[in-house]
Write a protein that holds these residues in place. Structure first.
Motif, PDB file in Angstrom:
ATOM      1  N   UNK A 134       0.836  -1.208   0.000  1.00 61.87           N
ATOM      2  CA  UNK A 134       0.000   0.000   0.000  1.00 61.87           C
ATOM      3  C   UNK A 134       0.868   1.255   0.000  1.00 61.87           C
ATOM      4  N   UNK A 135       0.234   2.355  -0.326  1.00 62.40           N
ATOM      5  CA  UNK A 135       0.907   3.659  -0.292  1.00 62.40           C
ATOM      6  C   UNK A 135       0.416   4.395   0.948  1.00 62.40           C
ATOM      7  N   UNK A 136       1.341   4.633   1.890  1.00 63.91           N
ATOM      8  CA  UNK A 136       0.955   5.273   3.151  1.00 63.91           C
ATOM      9  C   UNK A 136       0.391   6.664   2.936  1.00 63.91           C
ATOM     10  N   UNK A 137       0.728   7.306   1.797  1.00 63.63           N
ATOM     11  CA  UNK A 137       0.234   8.652   1.523  1.00 63.63           C
ATOM     12  C   UNK A 137      -1.181   8.637   0.949  1.00 63.63           C
ATOM     13  N   UNK A 138      -1.692   7.439   0.640  1.00 70.32           N
ATOM     14  CA  UNK A 138      -3.031   7.325   0.070  1.00 70.32           C
ATOM     15  C   UNK A 138      -4.004   6.911   1.171  1.00 70.32           C
ATOM     16  N   UNK A 139      -4.928   7.777   1.561  1.00 68.19           N
ATOM     17  CA  UNK A 139      -5.866   7.436   2.648  1.00 68.19           C
ATOM     18  C   UNK A 139      -6.714   6.197   2.354  1.00 68.19           C
ATOM     19  N   UNK A 140      -6.872   5.844   1.076  1.00 68.92           N
ATOM     20  CA  UNK A 140      -7.698   4.689   0.725  1.00 68.92           C
ATOM     21  C   UNK A 140      -6.976   3.367   0.951  1.00 68.92           C
ATOM     22  N   UNK A 151      -2.900   0.299   5.681  1.00 74.80           N
ATOM     23  CA  UNK A 151      -1.518  -0.051   6.039  1.00 74.80           C
ATOM     24  C   UNK A 151      -1.441  -0.894   7.308  1.00 74.80           C
ATOM     25  N   UNK A 152      -2.563  -1.263   7.882  1.00 79.70           N
ATOM     26  CA  UNK A 152      -2.589  -2.027   9.135  1.00 79.70           C
ATOM     27  C   UNK A 152      -1.812  -1.307  10.238  1.00 79.70           C
ATOM     28  N   UNK A 153      -1.790   0.004  10.164  1.00 81.08           N
ATOM     29  CA  UNK A 153      -1.102   0.798  11.174  1.00 81.08           C
ATOM     30  C   UNK A 153       0.402   0.787  11.050  1.00 81.08           C
ATOM     31  N   UNK A 154       0.943   0.255   9.952  1.00 80.04           N
ATOM     32  CA  UNK A 154       2.393   0.145   9.776  1.00 80.04           C
ATOM     33  C   UNK A 154       2.930   1.318   8.969  1.00 80.04           C
ATOM     34  N   UNK A 186       7.990  -1.418   5.479  1.00 75.84           N
ATOM     35  CA  UNK A 186       7.694  -2.650   4.762  1.00 75.84           C
ATOM     36  C   UNK A 186       7.619  -3.837   5.722  1.00 75.84           C
ATOM     37  N   UNK A 187       8.599  -3.975   6.597  1.00 73.07           N
ATOM     38  CA  UNK A 187       8.605  -5.094   7.536  1.00 73.07           C
ATOM     39  C   UNK A 187       7.395  -5.049   8.456  1.00 73.07           C
ATOM     40  N   UNK A 188       7.096  -3.873   9.008  1.00 72.27           N
ATOM     41  CA  UNK A 188       5.962  -3.753   9.918  1.00 72.27           C
ATOM     42  C   UNK A 188       4.660  -4.155   9.223  1.00 72.27           C
ATOM     43  N   UNK A 211       0.205  -7.825   8.559  1.00 66.03           N
ATOM     44  CA  UNK A 211      -0.846  -8.384   7.707  1.00 66.03           C
ATOM     45  C   UNK A 211      -0.822  -9.905   7.669  1.00 66.03           C
ATOM     46  N   UNK A 212       0.379 -10.507   7.571  1.00 67.85           N
ATOM     47  CA  UNK A 212       0.447 -11.948   7.337  1.00 67.85           C
ATOM     48  C   UNK A 212       0.825 -12.771   8.571  1.00 67.85           C
ATOM     49  N   UNK A 213       1.725 -12.275   9.399  1.00 69.94           N
ATOM     50  CA  UNK A 213       2.186 -13.060  10.549  1.00 69.94           C
ATOM     51  C   UNK A 213       2.267 -12.176  11.798  1.00 69.94           C
TER      52      UNK A 213
END
Length: 383
Positions: free
Chosen positions: A27-33, A36-39, A42-44, A49-51
């Motif tokens: 996802x693009x953190x700058x895009x409100x849509x 980002x699961x609060x991350x 990339x690692x966060x 999301x997965x683990x």
């Protein structure tokens, strides 16, 4: 001598034991849509999301330099989320092996046909990745470019075609899309009262995949006795007109011809023994059973059986299974139709009595007329 192609196409991460790396657009953190699961990194994001309860699984990937961008460069774990595409190796779970062979039925420079056993998935899907026909063949044939031209359900055995090079894939897939081949299956089910030995009927319907459901949705079922012309596919002109009007296709999209080859009592079927016996499931584990404790699928076997030739003119999901079920003769061993049976820890004792017997077509590259036939037989088929 069998030929093996090794035209390698570089990817950001190479195959590992026949398994492709997976790609993913962050996802693009700058895009409100974008969620980002609060991350913020990339690692966060990947861990959240997965683990979420096993973050080290992704930390170790970064430490081994196994997360790449679209150009093959390393991705830092603290890189910001900017909608970039990344590649990494998926985490493989514990898979139950299928101890059956995959003999080659036909092979040339462009294509390979194998005889797939029951219970072996054609391609990675869900909990099956390493123990699939595609991955096993890539390793066995030392050809990372193998790709299936069509697929069979995990429970179905028989002929499956694989393209050996990227260049060969398109002409063979076009052949399937244009229905420029003949597919023949065999099945064992209960007799259909109105279908005598040697008689045929055609089943037409509309089949749609139902999201989140094991069964497909079927409507508009029609039964036509005897030989009838195949259902005409939508023409390109009709498709363009429909697309220009932004309309979905709402007509019938599934057609199968069913021919009764034989009817016979259950006890005449080889390997059907009502007394106590010892057999093996797909995991190779021996187990004893007596008639009073037969599995649910075995209890479904009627006293009279019928052997059918099936000729699908289309290729919708579960088409043959739902068409026979609609005719009142669900395929013996089917755990999905007419109703979904409770899952078990091992594969059913009685395999789905459905076999992809043959493919007949004109080779799209050489022009040779080919018929490729399975060497397998159904457990309950007559001698």
């Amino acid at each position: 001598m069998r030929r093996v192609n090794r035209h390698l196409k570089p990817q950001p991460l190479p195959q590992r034991n026949g398994v492709d790396a997976v790609s993913f657009v962050l996802p693009d953190a700058a895009n409100p849509a974008d969620d980002t699961f609060g991350a913020a990194t990339v690692l966060d994001y990947l861990a959240a999301r997965f683990y979420p309860h096993a973050r080290p699984l992704f930390e170790e990937r970064f430490e081994r330099d196994e997360v790449k961008d679209a150009e093959g460069g390393p991705v830092a774990p603290d890189a910001p989320l900017v909608g970039q595409k990344i590649w990494y190796y998926r985490q493989l779970g514990q898979e139950r092996p299928v101890p059956f062979d995959m003999p080659v039925l036909y092979e040339d420079e462009w294509v390979m046909a194998i005889d797939k056993p029951h219970f072996l998935p054609t391609t990675p899907n869900g909990s099956f990745v390493a123990h699939t026909a595609l991955v096993k063949l890539r390793v066995r044939e030392n050809n990372p470019l193998l790709i299936p031209i069509h697929r069979l359900d995990r429970a179905t055995a028989g002929v499956v075609l694989f393209a050996k090079t990227p260049e060969a894939r398109a002409p063979f897939q076009t052949m399937f899309e244009r229905r420029a081949l003949s597919k023949t299956y065999e099945a064992v089910a209960a007799p259909i009262p109105e279908l005598g030995v040697g008689d045929s009927m055609t089943v037409r319907s509309r089949i749609d995949n139902a999201h989140g459901q094991l069964q497909v949705a079927q409507t508009g079922v029609d039964f036509l006795p005897g030989d009838v012309p195949p259902l005409a596919p939508e023409t390109r002109a009709e498709k363009r007109k429909r697309h220009s009007a932004n309309l979905p296709f709402t007509g019938l999209n599934a057609e199968s011809k069913i021919t009764c080859l034989a009817t016979y009592p259950r006890q005449d079927a080889e390997a059907w023994q009502p007394s106590c016996n010892v057999s093996q499931n797909s995991a190779g584990v021996k187990k004893e059973h007596a008639p009073e404790i037969l599995s649910t699928t075995e209890q479904r076997v009627p006293s009279q059986l019928a052997h059918y030739r099936l000729e699908p003119h289309t290729g919708k999901t579960h088409q043959l299974r739902v068409h026979l079920a609609a005719a009142g003769a669900p395929i013996i061993g089917d755990v999905i139709y007419p109703e979904v049976l409770p899952p078990t820890e091992t594969d059913p004792e009685l395999r789905l009595q459905l076999l992809a017997r043959s493919l007949s077509f004109t080779h799209p590259i050489t022009g040779e007329a080919l018929t490729i036939s399975s060497k397998r037989r159904l457990t309950l088929a007559p001698h």
